[in-house]
Design a protein around this motif. Structure first.
Motif, PDB file in Angstrom:
ATOM      1  N   ALA A  38       0.845  -1.193   0.000  1.00  0.00           N
ATOM      2  CA  ALA A  38       0.000   0.000   0.000  1.00  0.00           C
ATOM      3  C   ALA A  38       0.885   1.249   0.000  1.00  0.00           C
ATOM      4  O   ALA A  38       1.965   1.247   0.609  1.00  0.00           O
ATOM      5  N   PRO A  39       0.446   2.336  -0.655  1.00  0.00           N
ATOM      6  CA  PRO A  39       1.270   3.554  -0.723  1.00  0.00           C
ATOM      7  C   PRO A  39       1.189   4.377   0.551  1.00  0.00           C
ATOM      8  O   PRO A  39       0.716   5.523   0.554  1.00  0.00           O
ATOM      9  N   ASP A  40       1.657   3.805   1.644  1.00  0.00           N
ATOM     10  CA  ASP A  40       1.646   4.479   2.945  1.00  0.00           C
ATOM     11  C   ASP A  40       2.894   5.356   3.063  1.00  0.00           C
ATOM     12  O   ASP A  40       3.587   5.605   2.078  1.00  0.00           O
ATOM     13  N   ALA A  41       3.219   5.806   4.267  1.00  0.00           N
ATOM     14  CA  ALA A  41       4.418   6.623   4.479  1.00  0.00           C
ATOM     15  C   ALA A  41       5.673   5.883   4.020  1.00  0.00           C
ATOM     16  O   ALA A  41       6.610   6.485   3.490  1.00  0.00           O
ATOM     17  N   TRP A  42       5.698   4.579   4.239  1.00  0.00           N
ATOM     18  CA  TRP A  42       6.760   3.701   3.715  1.00  0.00           C
ATOM     19  C   TRP A  42       6.101   2.659   2.839  1.00  0.00           C
ATOM     20  O   TRP A  42       5.008   2.172   3.138  1.00  0.00           O
ATOM     21  N   PHE A  43       6.749   2.299   1.745  1.00  0.00           N
ATOM     22  CA  PHE A  43       6.215   1.253   0.889  1.00  0.00           C
ATOM     23  C   PHE A  43       7.345   0.447   0.268  1.00  0.00           C
ATOM     24  O   PHE A  43       8.514   0.803   0.375  1.00  0.00           O
ATOM     25  N   ASP A  44       6.975  -0.685  -0.352  1.00  0.00           N
ATOM     26  CA  ASP A  44       7.950  -1.597  -0.941  1.00  0.00           C
ATOM     27  C   ASP A  44       8.099  -1.291  -2.428  1.00  0.00           C
ATOM     28  O   ASP A  44       7.118  -1.349  -3.184  1.00  0.00           O
ATOM     29  N   VAL A  45       9.314  -0.977  -2.835  1.00  0.00           N
ATOM     30  CA  VAL A  45       9.614  -0.692  -4.236  1.00  0.00           C
ATOM     31  C   VAL A  45      10.327  -1.897  -4.845  1.00  0.00           C
ATOM     32  O   VAL A  45      11.309  -2.396  -4.287  1.00  0.00           O
ATOM     33  N   VAL A  46       9.818  -2.372  -5.974  1.00  0.00           N
ATOM     34  CA  VAL A  46      10.385  -3.559  -6.629  1.00  0.00           C
ATOM     35  C   VAL A  46      11.604  -3.149  -7.449  1.00  0.00           C
ATOM     36  O   VAL A  46      11.571  -2.183  -8.213  1.00  0.00           O
ATOM     37  N   GLU A  47      12.686  -3.894  -7.260  1.00  0.00           N
ATOM     38  CA  GLU A  47      13.904  -3.628  -8.030  1.00  0.00           C
ATOM     39  C   GLU A  47      13.741  -4.096  -9.475  1.00  0.00           C
ATOM     40  O   GLU A  47      13.093  -5.110  -9.737  1.00  0.00           O
ATOM     41  N   ARG A  48      14.352  -3.365 -10.400  1.00  0.00           N
ATOM     42  CA  ARG A  48      14.345  -3.718 -11.816  1.00  0.00           C
ATOM     43  C   ARG A  48      15.759  -3.636 -12.368  1.00  0.00           C
ATOM     44  O   ARG A  48      16.627  -2.965 -11.800  1.00  0.00           O
ATOM     45  N   TYR A  49      15.966  -4.321 -13.487  1.00  0.00           N
ATOM     46  CA  TYR A  49      17.272  -4.260 -14.145  1.00  0.00           C
ATOM     47  C   TYR A  49      17.064  -4.252 -15.660  1.00  0.00           C
ATOM     48  O   TYR A  49      15.988  -4.585 -16.163  1.00  0.00           O
ATOM     49  N   SER A  50      18.104  -3.863 -16.367  1.00  0.00           N
ATOM     50  CA  SER A  50      18.040  -3.825 -17.833  1.00  0.00           C
ATOM     51  C   SER A  50      19.325  -4.374 -18.422  1.00  0.00           C
ATOM     52  O   SER A  50      20.423  -4.088 -17.924  1.00  0.00           O
ATOM     53  N   ASN A  51      19.174  -5.151 -19.478  1.00  0.00           N
ATOM     54  CA  ASN A  51      20.334  -5.683 -20.203  1.00  0.00           C
ATOM     55  C   ASN A  51      20.551  -4.998 -21.549  1.00  0.00           C
ATOM     56  O   ASN A  51      21.431  -5.406 -22.312  1.00  0.00           O
ATOM     57  N   ASP A  52      19.727  -3.990 -21.846  1.00  0.00           N
ATOM     58  CA  ASP A  52      19.826  -3.347 -23.162  1.00  0.00           C
ATOM     59  C   ASP A  52      19.809  -1.816 -23.054  1.00  0.00           C
ATOM     60  O   ASP A  52      19.114  -1.134 -23.798  1.00  0.00           O
ATOM     61  N   ASN A  53      20.560  -1.321 -22.073  1.00  0.00           N
ATOM     62  CA  ASN A  53      20.697   0.131 -21.894  1.00  0.00           C
ATOM     63  C   ASN A  53      19.346   0.830 -21.672  1.00  0.00           C
ATOM     64  O   ASN A  53      19.063   1.878 -22.248  1.00  0.00           O
ATOM     65  N   ASN A  54      18.544   0.217 -20.833  1.00  0.00           N
ATOM     66  CA  ASN A  54      17.264   0.815 -20.393  1.00  0.00           C
ATOM     67  C   ASN A  54      16.148   0.779 -21.427  1.00  0.00           C
ATOM     68  O   ASN A  54      15.091   1.366 -21.201  1.00  0.00           O
ATOM     69  N   LYS A  55      16.338   0.101 -22.559  1.00  0.00           N
ATOM     70  CA  LYS A  55      15.232   0.004 -23.523  1.00  0.00           C
ATOM     71  C   LYS A  55      14.083  -0.804 -22.941  1.00  0.00           C
ATOM     72  O   LYS A  55      12.911  -0.492 -23.153  1.00  0.00           O
ATOM     73  N   THR A  56      14.436  -1.857 -22.224  1.00  0.00           N
ATOM     74  CA  THR A  56      13.417  -2.648 -21.521  1.00  0.00           C
ATOM     75  C   THR A  56      13.883  -2.872 -20.100  1.00  0.00           C
ATOM     76  O   THR A  56      15.083  -3.033 -19.839  1.00  0.00           O
ATOM     77  N   LEU A  57      12.935  -2.898 -19.179  1.00  0.00           N
ATOM     78  CA  LEU A  57      13.233  -3.125 -17.769  1.00  0.00           C
ATOM     79  C   LEU A  57      12.534  -4.393 -17.309  1.00  0.00           C
ATOM     80  O   LEU A  57      11.368  -4.619 -17.644  1.00  0.00           O
ATOM     81  N   LYS A  58      13.231  -5.215 -16.551  1.00  0.00           N
ATOM     82  CA  LYS A  58      12.668  -6.463 -16.046  1.00  0.00           C
ATOM     83  C   LYS A  58      12.641  -6.428 -14.525  1.00  0.00           C
ATOM     84  O   LYS A  58      13.596  -5.988 -13.878  1.00  0.00           O
ATOM     85  N   ARG A  59      11.518  -6.903 -13.966  1.00  0.00           N
ATOM     86  CA  ARG A  59      11.364  -6.923 -12.515  1.00  0.00           C
ATOM     87  C   ARG A  59      12.152  -8.075 -11.912  1.00  0.00           C
ATOM     88  O   ARG A  59      12.337  -9.124 -12.523  1.00  0.00           O
ATOM     89  N   THR A  60      12.588  -7.886 -10.687  1.00  0.00           N
ATOM     90  CA  THR A  60      13.232  -8.936  -9.911  1.00  0.00           C
ATOM     91  C   THR A  60      12.322  -9.307  -8.744  1.00  0.00           C
ATOM     92  O   THR A  60      11.244  -8.728  -8.554  1.00  0.00           O
ATOM     93  N   ASP A  61      12.767 -10.244  -7.936  1.00  0.00           N
ATOM     94  CA  ASP A  61      12.014 -10.625  -6.738  1.00  0.00           C
ATOM     95  C   ASP A  61      12.425  -9.799  -5.522  1.00  0.00           C
ATOM     96  O   ASP A  61      11.861  -9.972  -4.435  1.00  0.00           O
ATOM     97  N   LYS A  62      13.377  -8.913  -5.712  1.00  0.00           N
ATOM     98  CA  LYS A  62      13.878  -8.118  -4.594  1.00  0.00           C
ATOM     99  C   LYS A  62      13.024  -6.861  -4.423  1.00  0.00           C
ATOM    100  O   LYS A  62      12.603  -6.242  -5.393  1.00  0.00           O
ATOM    101  N   ILE A  63      12.782  -6.502  -3.177  1.00  0.00           N
ATOM    102  CA  ILE A  63      12.056  -5.264  -2.876  1.00  0.00           C
ATOM    103  C   ILE A  63      12.856  -4.448  -1.859  1.00  0.00           C
ATOM    104  O   ILE A  63      13.599  -4.993  -1.041  1.00  0.00           O
ATOM    105  N   ASN A  64      12.705  -3.144  -1.940  1.00  0.00           N
ATOM    106  CA  ASN A  64      13.339  -2.235  -0.988  1.00  0.00           C
ATOM    107  C   ASN A  64      12.266  -1.462  -0.247  1.00  0.00           C
ATOM    108  O   ASN A  64      11.328  -0.941  -0.855  1.00  0.00           O
ATOM    109  N   ARG A  65      12.402  -1.396   1.062  1.00  0.00           N
ATOM    110  CA  ARG A  65      11.481  -0.612   1.871  1.00  0.00           C
ATOM    111  C   ARG A  65      11.917   0.852   1.813  1.00  0.00           C
ATOM    112  O   ARG A  65      13.010   1.197   2.257  1.00  0.00           O
TER     113      ARG A  65
END
Length: 496
Positions: free
Chosen positions: A74-101
């Motif tokens: 939920a978009p509360d004062a703190w929330f979980d942001v899903v990490e993403r990565y790209s192998n083609d210089n940001n043309k496409t972004l892929k989600r990972t299973d990692k989250i950051n609070r």
């Protein structure tokens, strides 16, 4: 009006010029390369073509990891942001299973209703069980429930108007309503920084559109006087009607509308006032009733009041409030009411419950506490940012505070460095803002604690020094002031 330092403007123009030149250079070689290969278009014209396509490919995609970050809570004062990565210089972004609070400084959760609430949430769950998630119908068919009728009465009473009608989407509330209430032969006078939904609604109406300088009543009066004197184009007949459209809080500037002066001018020239309170309703005013309450304007002097439920109420949709005749006319003629699926019943219940909390009808004082906290948090955070030397737009009491970045290279730098330290911010650039006026837009919530705000200020200050966006000298803190007072000046003589 934002005054850009000459050096900042020069370096920003140079940066965009460099990006544009290299982009055109790469596109030139791309055309040569494609000429040697068979085209996949098979005789069709390119569907994506022009400067917009160029801007997306050569500028936006380079920094798209700073936008559209998926969250997993939920978009509360703190929330979980899903990490993403790209192998083609940001043309496409892929989600990972990692989250950051992360500390949330981007959501419009002004009063904290977007997270679970002890009063709202149980009632929303009950409405979901009773009515289901959707009515699967329009309002004029089978899409009007008892909740929709209760919601419209609740909204009308809350904003101080005789009647109201609700819609399932805030953007559509503007873009679909304006073409219904005015058309050819009418005149719309719009603030130069009004939201895109207003711009598109005005264009779709077929009315003549004139723009006045942002939040400048004197220029509004000048435009009104000239247009009334000239009349309609070519024929010079009198205008069928004139509507002046303004916002309560401007979403990209954080400024409060100069509503008392604008209302006085519209009364003088017999023009209707259309007030968009998307960011102000629920967030400002002693009881959360928006800029009219905050600035002492009688709601009877505002002909059409628009607002959304996505900011202060933790839900979705929008409303139009006005006279009973106006609302009845809209229900007969507005496409968003006639053809769009009605607002979800649980979303409607969320709005009803949150308004009851704000008004204290839940039997507690939590609503008053939330309103006091959002005001205190906003004014404290704005003041501290200004003391640090940031260029911060907007007025006191506004929970929206843009920090000016200007240079395109500083947009991703600021966003990425804040995220590394678990602070999630929203950066905004062209075309949402003028080319030179890129910014980070901070949205403060009543759910933020003092510790949250202090952490955010610490991180933003560090990143601001790193990126170089403190365009003003910082004010010395109390410890530095005490040290300066204790140290003798250069020109003083120390006597034994």
């Amino acid at each position: 009006m934002i005054t850009i330092p000459y050096l900042t403007a020069l370096t920003t123009y140079f940066s965009y010029g460099l990006l544009f030149a290299f982009g055109q250079f790469r596109d030139f070689f791309r055309k040569i390369f494609d000429w040697w290969h068979a085209s996949n278009l098979q005789g069709y014209a390119p569907i994506c073509l022009g400067l917009e396509d160029f801007y997306i490919r050569r500028l936006y995609l380079r920094i798209q990891d700073c936008f559209g970050r998926p969250i997993a809570s939920a978009p509360d004062a703190w929330f979980d942001v899903v990490e993403r990565y790209s192998n083609d210089n940001n043309k496409t972004l892929k989600r990972t299973d990692k989250i950051n609070r992360c500390l949330n400084l981007g959501s419009y959760n002004y009063l904290g209703f977007a997270a679970a609430d002890e009063y709202c949430t149980p009632r929303v769950i009950d409405s979901l069980c009773r009515f289901s998630a959707s009515t699967c119908s329009t309002r004029v068919e089978g899409g009007t429930t008892t909740l929709h009728k209760e919601l419209e009465e609740c909204v009308a009473n809350f904003v101080g108007k005789p009647a109201a009608v609700v819609f399932g989407m805030g953007y559509v509330t503007n873009s679909a309503i304006l073409p219904v209430i005015i058309g050819k032969g009418g005149l719309i006078i719009s603030d130069s920084l009004n939201h895109n939904s207003i711009v598109n609604g005005a264009r779709g109406s077929g009315a003549t559109i004139r723009v006045f300088q942002h939040n400048t009543p004197s220029h509004l009066e000048k435009v009104l006087r000239e247009q009334i004197a000239d009349g309609q184009p070519r024929t010079h007949r009198p205008w069928k009607k004139i509507i002046v459209v303004v916002e309560g809080i401007y979403s990209m500037e954080g400024e409060l509308c100069k509503l008392p002066e604008i209302v006085a001018i519209c009364k003088k020239y017999k023009a209707y006032v259309y007030l968009d309170e998307a960011h102000s309703i629920g967030a400002v005013g002693k009881t959360g009733r928006g800029v009219c309450e905050l600035l002492g304007v009688d709601t009877a002097d505002v002909d059409i009041m628009m607002g959304t439920f996505t900011k202060s109420f933790g839900s979705c949709g929008g409303y139009i409030a006005g006279s009973k005749e106006l609302i009845q006319y809209l229900k007969y003629t507005c496409p968003a009411h006639l053809y769009a699926t009605s607002i979800s019943p649980p979303a409607a219940q969320q709005i009803i419950s949150s308004i009851k909390v704000i008004l204290g009808e839940d039997g507690s004082s939590r609503g008053a506490q939330k309103l006091a906290r959002i005001r205190e948090n906003s004014n404290f955070f704005r003041s501290e940012l200004q003391k640090m030397g940031f260029e911060v737009l907007g007025d006191n009491d506004s929970p929206v505070m843009p920090i000016m970045l200007y240079n395109p290279a500083k947009i991703p730098a600021f966003s990425r460095e804040c995220l590394k330290q678990n602070v999630a911010v929203v950066t905004v650039a062209f075309p949402a803002t003028p080319l030179l006026l890129a910014r980070a837009r901070i949205c403060i919530s009543a759910s933020h604690t003092k510790e949250d705000l202090l952490k955010a200020l610490e991180v933003i200050s560090q990143v601001g020094d790193m990126v170089g966006i403190k365009y003003f000298p910082a004010e010395p803190n109390k410890q530095q002031q005490d040290q300066q007072q204790q140290q003798p000046g250069k020109d003083t003589i120390k006597l034994d």
